[in-house]
Design a protein around this motif. Structure first.
Motif, PDB file in Angstrom:
ATOM      1  N   GLY A   1       8.859   5.833  17.380  1.00 38.52           N
ATOM      2  CA  GLY A   1       8.769   5.120  16.498  1.00 38.52           C
ATOM      3  C   GLY A   1       7.320   4.836  16.052  1.00 38.52           C
ATOM      4  O   GLY A   1       7.139   4.833  14.737  1.00 38.52           O
ATOM      5  N   LEU A   2       6.624   4.937  17.015  1.00 35.92           N
ATOM      6  CA  LEU A   2       5.097   4.896  16.546  1.00 35.92           C
ATOM      7  C   LEU A   2       4.674   6.196  15.799  1.00 35.92           C
ATOM      8  O   LEU A   2       3.763   6.154  14.797  1.00 35.92           O
ATOM      9  N   ALA A   3       5.039   7.128  16.217  1.00 30.58           N
ATOM     10  CA  ALA A   3       4.709   8.527  15.571  1.00 30.58           C
ATOM     11  C   ALA A   3       5.271   8.569  14.192  1.00 30.58           C
ATOM     12  O   ALA A   3       4.544   8.833  13.225  1.00 30.58           O
ATOM     13  N   ALA A   4       6.538   7.881  14.128  1.00 34.30           N
ATOM     14  CA  ALA A   4       7.019   7.818  12.830  1.00 34.30           C
ATOM     15  C   ALA A   4       6.347   6.978  11.745  1.00 34.30           C
ATOM     16  O   ALA A   4       5.952   7.286  10.608  1.00 34.30           O
ATOM     17  N   HIS A   5       5.773   5.717  12.378  1.00 36.49           N
ATOM     18  CA  HIS A   5       4.886   5.139  11.658  1.00 36.49           C
ATOM     19  C   HIS A   5       3.857   5.709  11.359  1.00 36.49           C
ATOM     20  O   HIS A   5       3.234   5.480   9.949  1.00 36.49           O
ATOM     21  N   ALA A   6       3.154   6.567  11.969  1.00 32.17           N
ATOM     22  CA  ALA A   6       2.135   7.219  11.768  1.00 32.17           C
ATOM     23  C   ALA A   6       2.018   8.321  10.725  1.00 32.17           C
ATOM     24  O   ALA A   6       1.387   8.530   9.709  1.00 32.17           O
ATOM     25  N   MET A   7       3.234   8.977  10.765  1.00 31.83           N
ATOM     26  CA  MET A   7       3.686   9.892   9.437  1.00 31.83           C
ATOM     27  C   MET A   7       3.710   9.239   8.333  1.00 31.83           C
ATOM     28  O   MET A   7       3.284   9.702   7.177  1.00 31.83           O
ATOM     29  N   ASN A   8       4.423   7.917   8.379  1.00 28.18           N
ATOM     30  CA  ASN A   8       4.607   7.272   6.989  1.00 28.18           C
ATOM     31  C   ASN A   8       3.286   6.878   6.545  1.00 28.18           C
ATOM     32  O   ASN A   8       2.983   6.779   5.414  1.00 28.18           O
ATOM     33  N   VAL A   9       2.129   6.357   7.549  1.00 29.87           N
ATOM     34  CA  VAL A   9       0.927   5.847   6.886  1.00 29.87           C
ATOM     35  C   VAL A   9       0.149   7.267   6.445  1.00 29.87           C
ATOM     36  O   VAL A   9      -0.664   7.065   5.524  1.00 29.87           O
ATOM     37  N   PHE A  10      -0.129   8.088   7.237  1.00 28.25           N
ATOM     38  CA  PHE A  10      -1.078   9.323   7.120  1.00 28.25           C
ATOM     39  C   PHE A  10      -0.334  10.458   6.619  1.00 28.25           C
ATOM     40  O   PHE A  10      -1.411  11.181   5.692  1.00 28.25           O
ATOM     41  N   ALA A  11       0.758  10.792   6.280  1.00 26.46           N
ATOM     42  CA  ALA A  11       1.369  12.047   5.623  1.00 26.46           C
ATOM     43  C   ALA A  11       2.268  11.751   4.898  1.00 26.46           C
ATOM     44  O   ALA A  11       2.369  12.265   3.816  1.00 26.46           O
ATOM     45  N   ILE A  12       3.581  10.964   5.144  1.00 28.88           N
ATOM     46  CA  ILE A  12       4.668  10.965   4.170  1.00 28.88           C
ATOM     47  C   ILE A  12       4.701   9.508   3.522  1.00 28.88           C
ATOM     48  O   ILE A  12       5.905   9.243   3.146  1.00 28.88           O
ATOM     49  N   GLY A  13       3.880   8.775   3.617  1.00 26.56           N
ATOM     50  CA  GLY A  13       4.023   7.459   3.031  1.00 26.56           C
ATOM     51  C   GLY A  13       3.941   7.444   1.687  1.00 26.56           C
ATOM     52  O   GLY A  13       4.190   8.359   0.928  1.00 26.56           O
ATOM     53  N   LYS A  14       3.796   6.331   0.852  1.00 26.86           N
ATOM     54  CA  LYS A  14       3.980   6.154  -0.647  1.00 26.86           C
ATOM     55  C   LYS A  14       3.082   6.970  -1.397  1.00 26.86           C
ATOM     56  O   LYS A  14       3.286   7.264  -2.516  1.00 26.86           O
ATOM     57  N   ASN A  15       1.717   7.022  -0.821  1.00 22.61           N
ATOM     58  CA  ASN A  15       0.791   7.847  -1.393  1.00 22.61           C
ATOM     59  C   ASN A  15       0.963   9.298  -1.504  1.00 22.61           C
ATOM     60  O   ASN A  15       0.302   9.994  -1.970  1.00 22.61           O
ATOM     61  N   TRP A  16       1.931   9.883  -0.716  1.00 19.95           N
ATOM     62  CA  TRP A  16       2.190  11.333  -0.620  1.00 19.95           C
ATOM     63  C   TRP A  16       2.369  11.886  -1.881  1.00 19.95           C
ATOM     64  O   TRP A  16       1.811  12.928  -2.116  1.00 19.95           O
ATOM     65  N   GLU A  17       3.149  11.245  -2.560  1.00 17.36           N
ATOM     66  CA  GLU A  17       3.828  11.916  -3.937  1.00 17.36           C
ATOM     67  C   GLU A  17       2.576  11.927  -4.767  1.00 17.36           C
ATOM     68  O   GLU A  17       2.500  12.817  -5.778  1.00 17.36           O
ATOM     69  N   GLU A  18       1.724  10.824  -4.824  1.00 18.95           N
ATOM     70  CA  GLU A  18       0.433  10.738  -5.794  1.00 18.95           C
ATOM     71  C   GLU A  18      -0.310  11.930  -5.203  1.00 18.95           C
ATOM     72  O   GLU A  18      -1.055  12.557  -6.174  1.00 18.95           O
ATOM     73  N   ARG A  19      -0.667  12.106  -4.033  1.00 15.57           N
ATOM     74  CA  ARG A  19      -1.530  13.091  -3.582  1.00 15.57           C
ATOM     75  C   ARG A  19      -0.862  14.494  -3.954  1.00 15.57           C
ATOM     76  O   ARG A  19      -1.941  15.393  -4.537  1.00 15.57           O
ATOM     77  N   LYS A  20       0.224  14.733  -3.985  1.00 14.29           N
ATOM     78  CA  LYS A  20       0.744  15.902  -4.498  1.00 14.29           C
ATOM     79  C   LYS A  20       0.618  16.140  -5.827  1.00 14.29           C
ATOM     80  O   LYS A  20       0.177  17.098  -6.328  1.00 14.29           O
ATOM     81  N   ILE A  21       0.972  15.085  -6.757  1.00  8.14           N
ATOM     82  CA  ILE A  21       0.681  15.182  -8.016  1.00  8.14           C
ATOM     83  C   ILE A  21      -0.804  15.418  -8.345  1.00  8.14           C
ATOM     84  O   ILE A  21      -0.858  16.540  -9.227  1.00  8.14           O
TER      85      ILE A  21
END
Length: 438
Positions: free
Chosen positions: A408-428
């Motif tokens: 769960g902690l690893a998933a939380h880290a991925m959400n915050v640092f890699a696949i979070g809400k800002n991921w789409e903005e960074r890709k664009i």
């Protein structure tokens, strides 16, 4: 280390000593309590100070904000090495010197390998907590520093822009009065006509000088009126040609840019009936061009540098597109960028910076939530391990909560640092940057 951190380590030592003394010590004597406190202080201060000094050293040499990936890799390697050494040293002092439970030969023979491995894992969890806390503190400082810097830049740019705009008012008035003064002697009737036109033009100057951008249509209409005023003075010595595309009329340029450039053409070139000065204003792709045939005056007073320099500086504060100047033996041309939409102008930069600050606060809150989760993991899991090993050492069950919570902690880290809400903005943003470079 700071005094506050040392006090925290002292309280941790006291708390740990009391816990083991009350629940895991058979003989409740002063000697045993002092021994429990000495052992607790040994581990707390050795591991706490060691990891604290390591974190401070890395913060000075490789700050998180400057090289995050490099810092992460070096931190992991240094934490593993440092804690391995510190734990073996603490265990040696504890079992060989304090408790005298083993000889040096027995300690290094492998008898205490499980205990060493167990303590290394506990130390790594504590170290992860300390480094996570250090990262979070530096992130907050960096975010606040960047926002303050952006506010200072925006405020400075706003002041600079206002200063540039304020040059236009007295500059135009001074030059117009010079023209009027010469006309009064040459042609009094033309001077009266010039005065009427000047009042109309000066009204436009007062209306537009406080704006950052105006439509091409407004600027062209003003330029035509100003050309009529110049025609009043120079008659057949100056000719003006307008060939601006209608589709460019709803786009934007900086105000009074054409007036300043027309003024420069008159000031730097001679004009006679036999050799008229021809000034052409026309569209070229998404650029507005002002071109004149080159008939330079032989003796020119040193220019005040307000006209063209003013336009270049105002454009530089509003857009990344540049003002271009072309010069040959026959002509002089200035190319003004025509903006399709109004950019984030100076007056809105401070508001945008406030929004950026809110966004930064939200981002820090997300990261703080993750590290709060990590800190809880680092506290609860060691406690469960101790309870498991003390109550039922043959039935190892602490792996289940450690593994489940870890996933769960690893998933939380991925959400915050890699696949979070800002991921789409960074890709664009990355895609747009690539397209701009092509």
């Amino acid at each position: 280390m700071k005094r506050k951190n040392l006090i925290v380590l002292l309280w941790v030592s006291i708390g740990t000593a009391l816990f083991f003394f009350l629940f895991f010590t058979d003989e409740k004597t002063l000697h045993n309590f002092i021994l429990s406190f000495a052992i607790s202080a040994l581990y707390s201060f050795f591991l706490g100070i060691g990891n604290g000094l390591l974190n401070d050293f890395l913060n000075k040499k490789i700050p998180w904000s400057e090289a995050t990936t490099k810092r992460a890799v070096i931190s992991i390697i240094s934490i593993l090495v440092a804690n391995f050494i510190l734990v073996y040293l603490c265990n040696y002092i504890n079992f060989v010197i304090f408790q005298k439970a083993a000889t040096p030969a027995e300690f290094f023979s492998g008898k205490y390998n499980f205990m060493n491995w167990f303590m290394v894992n506990i130390a790594l969890l504590i170290s992860a907590f300390l480094h996570a806390k250090g990262f979070m503190e530096e992130l907050k400082k960096t975010s606040k520093k960047e926002v303050v810097e952006q506010k200072l830049i925006a405020t400075s740019a706003n002041a600079q822009f206002e200063s540039l705009k304020n040059q236009l008012d007295p500059h135009f008035l001074f030059n117009s009065l010079n023209v009027l003064s010469s006309l009064i002697d040459e042609n009094p009737k033309q001077a009266q006509k010039f005065t009427a036109s000047m009042s109309k033009i000066y009204r436009y100057v007062l209306e537009q000088k406080d704006k950052e951008l105006v439509t091409v249509e407004d600027e062209i209409e003003f330029a035509k009126t100003y050309c009529d005023l110049l025609k009043t003075r120079f008659e057949d010595s100056v000719d003006f040609i307008f060939e601006v595309n209608k589709e460019d009329y709803r786009r934007y340029v900086v105000p009074l840019s054409l007036q300043l450039l027309l003024e420069n053409c008159i000031k730097h070139n001679f004009a006679t009936s036999s050799k008229p000065l021809i000034i052409k204003i026309f569209s070229e792709n998404d650029i507005l061009c002002i071109e004149n045939n080159l008939q330079e005056r032989e003796q020119m007073k040193e220019s005040a540098g307000i006209g063209l320099a003013n336009i270049v500086q105002r454009y530089s504060l509003l857009t990344k597109r540049n003002v271009f100047i072309e010069r040959s033996e026959d002509y002089f041309k200035v190319k003004l960028p025509v903006l399709s939409v109004k950019p984030n102008t100076i007056s809105t930069k401070i508001d945008n910076t406030d929004k950026a600050y809110e966004k930064a606060q939200k981002r820090v809150k997300e990261i703080k939530g993750f590290y709060g989760n990590l800190i809880s993991y680092c506290i609860v899991i060691p406690f469960l391990i101790i309870v498991n090993l003390v109550t039922s050492p043959k039935n190892i069950w602490f792996f289940f909560p450690m593994l489940g919570w870890g996933i769960g902690l690893a998933a939380h880290a991925m959400n915050v640092f890699a696949i979070g809400k800002n991921w789409e903005e960074r890709k664009i943003r990355k895609i747009l940057e690539k397209q701009n470079k092509q």
